[in-house]
Write a protein that holds these residues in place. Sequence first.
Motif, PDB file in Angstrom:
ATOM      1  N   LEU A  90       0.857  -1.190   0.000  1.00 47.72           N
ATOM      2  CA  LEU A  90       0.000   0.000   0.000  1.00 47.72           C
ATOM      3  C   LEU A  90       0.887   1.231   0.000  1.00 47.72           C
ATOM      4  N   GLY A  91       0.615   2.136  -0.913  1.00 45.61           N
ATOM      5  CA  GLY A  91       1.381   3.375  -0.986  1.00 45.61           C
ATOM      6  C   GLY A  91       0.538   4.573  -0.595  1.00 45.61           C
ATOM      7  N   LEU A  92       1.099   5.444   0.230  1.00 45.32           N
ATOM      8  CA  LEU A  92       0.452   6.701   0.595  1.00 45.32           C
ATOM      9  C   LEU A  92       1.113   7.828  -0.182  1.00 45.32           C
ATOM     10  N   TRP A 140       1.607  -7.186   4.914  1.00 49.16           N
ATOM     11  CA  TRP A 140       1.368  -5.817   4.442  1.00 49.16           C
ATOM     12  C   TRP A 140       2.659  -5.001   4.481  1.00 49.16           C
ATOM     13  N   GLU A 141       2.895  -4.268   3.421  1.00 51.32           N
ATOM     14  CA  GLU A 141       3.998  -3.313   3.370  1.00 51.32           C
ATOM     15  C   GLU A 141       3.423  -1.934   3.024  1.00 51.32           C
ATOM     16  N   VAL A 142       3.841  -0.922   3.757  1.00 50.92           N
ATOM     17  CA  VAL A 142       3.315   0.435   3.554  1.00 50.92           C
ATOM     18  C   VAL A 142       4.473   1.370   3.240  1.00 50.92           C
ATOM     19  N   GLU A 143       4.349   2.090   2.145  1.00 44.51           N
ATOM     20  CA  GLU A 143       5.370   3.052   1.739  1.00 44.51           C
ATOM     21  C   GLU A 143       4.716   4.417   1.539  1.00 44.51           C
ATOM     22  N   MET A 144       5.539   5.422   1.415  1.00 48.10           N
ATOM     23  CA  MET A 144       5.023   6.790   1.305  1.00 48.10           C
ATOM     24  C   MET A 144       5.860   7.593   0.341  1.00 48.10           C
ATOM     25  N   THR A 145       5.197   8.507  -0.369  1.00 47.62           N
ATOM     26  CA  THR A 145       5.898   9.465  -1.209  1.00 47.62           C
ATOM     27  C   THR A 145       5.146  10.783  -1.177  1.00 47.62           C
ATOM     28  N   GLU A 150      -5.402   9.757 -11.710  1.00 49.32           N
ATOM     29  CA  GLU A 150      -4.560   9.212 -12.780  1.00 49.32           C
ATOM     30  C   GLU A 150      -3.086   9.312 -12.410  1.00 49.32           C
ATOM     31  N   LYS A 151      -2.700  10.429 -11.787  1.00 47.35           N
ATOM     32  CA  LYS A 151      -1.318  10.587 -11.328  1.00 47.35           C
ATOM     33  C   LYS A 151      -1.005   9.552 -10.245  1.00 47.35           C
ATOM     34  N   ALA A 152      -1.970   9.335  -9.346  1.00 48.23           N
ATOM     35  CA  ALA A 152      -1.781   8.340  -8.285  1.00 48.23           C
ATOM     36  C   ALA A 152      -1.627   6.945  -8.870  1.00 48.23           C
ATOM     37  N   ASP A 153      -2.394   6.650  -9.903  1.00 46.91           N
ATOM     38  CA  ASP A 153      -2.297   5.342 -10.543  1.00 46.91           C
ATOM     39  C   ASP A 153      -0.931   5.157 -11.189  1.00 46.91           C
ATOM     40  N   ASN A 154      -0.400   6.220 -11.804  1.00 53.49           N
ATOM     41  CA  ASN A 154       0.929   6.145 -12.411  1.00 53.49           C
ATOM     42  C   ASN A 154       2.009   5.914 -11.355  1.00 53.49           C
ATOM     43  N   ILE A 155       1.888   6.623 -10.228  1.00 52.93           N
ATOM     44  CA  ILE A 155       2.855   6.444  -9.144  1.00 52.93           C
ATOM     45  C   ILE A 155       2.762   5.023  -8.584  1.00 52.93           C
ATOM     46  N   ASP A 175       0.276  -2.296  -4.871  1.00 57.04           N
ATOM     47  CA  ASP A 175      -1.021  -2.895  -5.186  1.00 57.04           C
ATOM     48  C   ASP A 175      -2.154  -1.884  -5.026  1.00 57.04           C
ATOM     49  N   TYR A 176      -2.004  -0.984  -4.063  1.00 61.22           N
ATOM     50  CA  TYR A 176      -3.021   0.034  -3.793  1.00 61.22           C
ATOM     51  C   TYR A 176      -2.317   1.355  -3.509  1.00 61.22           C
ATOM     52  N   ALA A 177      -3.027   2.454  -3.756  1.00 56.12           N
ATOM     53  CA  ALA A 177      -2.484   3.780  -3.465  1.00 56.12           C
ATOM     54  C   ALA A 177      -3.616   4.668  -2.949  1.00 56.12           C
ATOM     55  N   ILE A 178      -3.321   5.408  -1.907  1.00 57.95           N
ATOM     56  CA  ILE A 178      -4.288   6.352  -1.332  1.00 57.95           C
ATOM     57  C   ILE A 178      -3.612   7.711  -1.199  1.00 57.95           C
ATOM     58  N   CYS A 179      -4.271   8.747  -1.740  1.00 59.93           N
ATOM     59  CA  CYS A 179      -3.742  10.109  -1.697  1.00 59.93           C
ATOM     60  C   CYS A 179      -4.302  10.862  -0.499  1.00 59.93           C
ATOM     61  N   LEU A 180      -3.453  11.656   0.123  1.00 56.06           N
ATOM     62  CA  LEU A 180      -3.883  12.598   1.159  1.00 56.06           C
ATOM     63  C   LEU A 180      -3.622  13.995   0.615  1.00 56.06           C
ATOM     64  N   THR A 181      -4.687  14.745   0.371  1.00 53.30           N
ATOM     65  CA  THR A 181      -4.551  16.071  -0.209  1.00 53.30           C
ATOM     66  C   THR A 181      -5.107  17.126   0.730  1.00 53.30           C
ATOM     67  N   ASP A 182      -4.541  18.338   0.687  1.00 56.42           N
ATOM     68  CA  ASP A 182      -5.092  19.431   1.472  1.00 56.42           C
ATOM     69  C   ASP A 182      -6.060  20.262   0.641  1.00 56.42           C
TER      70      ASP A 182
END
Length: 395
Positions: free
Chosen positions: A12-14, A46-51, A67-72, A79-86
């Motif tokens: 899982l990527g944040l 589970w492995e969790v990474e961040m960028t 779409e940018k999150a999917d590319n990253i 396997d999964y990506a979740i964005c945190l936006t302000d």
Amino acid sequence: MVEVREITTIKLGLISAPDLPAEIASDLIKELPELLPDRIDKDVSWEVEMTIDSLVGVAENTKQVLEKADNIKEENNWDYAICLTDLPIFFGKYLVVANASLKDQVAQISVPTFGLMPMRKRIRKTLMQMMRELYSKESNDKPHARLAVEKKPSPSKNKNKNKLTHQFSLSQIGRMQATSKDDVVDLRYFIKSRFTGYLRVLLGMTFANRPWKALFSFNKMITLSFATGSYISIFPTPWQLSIVYTPIRLIILTIIAIMGMVIWVIFSQNLWEKPSDRGKKRWRDLYNWTTFVTLSSIVIINYIVLFTMFSIAISIFVPPELFQAWTGLDEDPSFKYYLNLVWLVTSLGTLAGAIGAGLEREEKIRNITYSFRQQQRYYEVGEEYDNKKEAEESN
């Protein structure tokens, strides 16, 4: 003979915007490795990474962000990506808490929609709920209410009792799944009340600016305010006014002093975003009101500091005999008289301090009152304005 079963590893990527979302994401990657097995699936590793990605913090287009999150996600082999936006996220006239593309296994969470404290706890629980949505193989077949994205969300049709709604209340959060194949977003959680949504986002965006960190950033304002208040204290007029002024008058003077400084700083430092072709009015209004509330919070904090400084100074250097001599009181001055004097001097000093705030560097004040997102918009709108002005002059 013991059978050895291979354990599947899920990544899982944040993806966070800079500043506050990045701080929240840094805390989450420490907590999620323990939470995910317990609340999602304990039979996998589970492995969790961040960028950190700046696009997540400036792009107002949900499709562009996902779409940018999917590319990253693909680049990092997640396997999964979740964005945190302000960023505040809109769907029609409603504010969105979170949305997801189930087919691409990416989601987006809007940090400002969580308002004030305890923001991090709410975000963690919401992230877990979005992870359940992405991870479930049967997300599209759950017995939740479905709404076409073209239709106005109807609160009466969103009575699902999932865990995300309980983080706010069943009457505040709605859930919808899109039936249109043209929409990149398959699932949305939105705030049903438009007033509640705007208020929560406004407070959340102000919290993201962290006005309390600017306590001593306006050095010239504090210095000039204290110097002016001290100077006018050597004249008898403020002392006499403090006796005859009622609390209502002092409250009105306080409001005038604080609002006068806020308005002066906003327009002297060009903090108010002007109408432009970039972005819609609702975005501009949210950003401008966030600037107003952020700066008001900073000025109020500085007002309290100034009030404390004058309280200490006057209590030490103004004995009752001096107070009686300057005001003509026939009685010993009580605490109320001292309080009124401090109150009056603080308000008058704050009014003068607005000049000191105007002397601060424009870039410094903008860094204090603007988040990363707002600074990007400021420069983009400024470039657009300069280009338009040059085009008009050339014609």
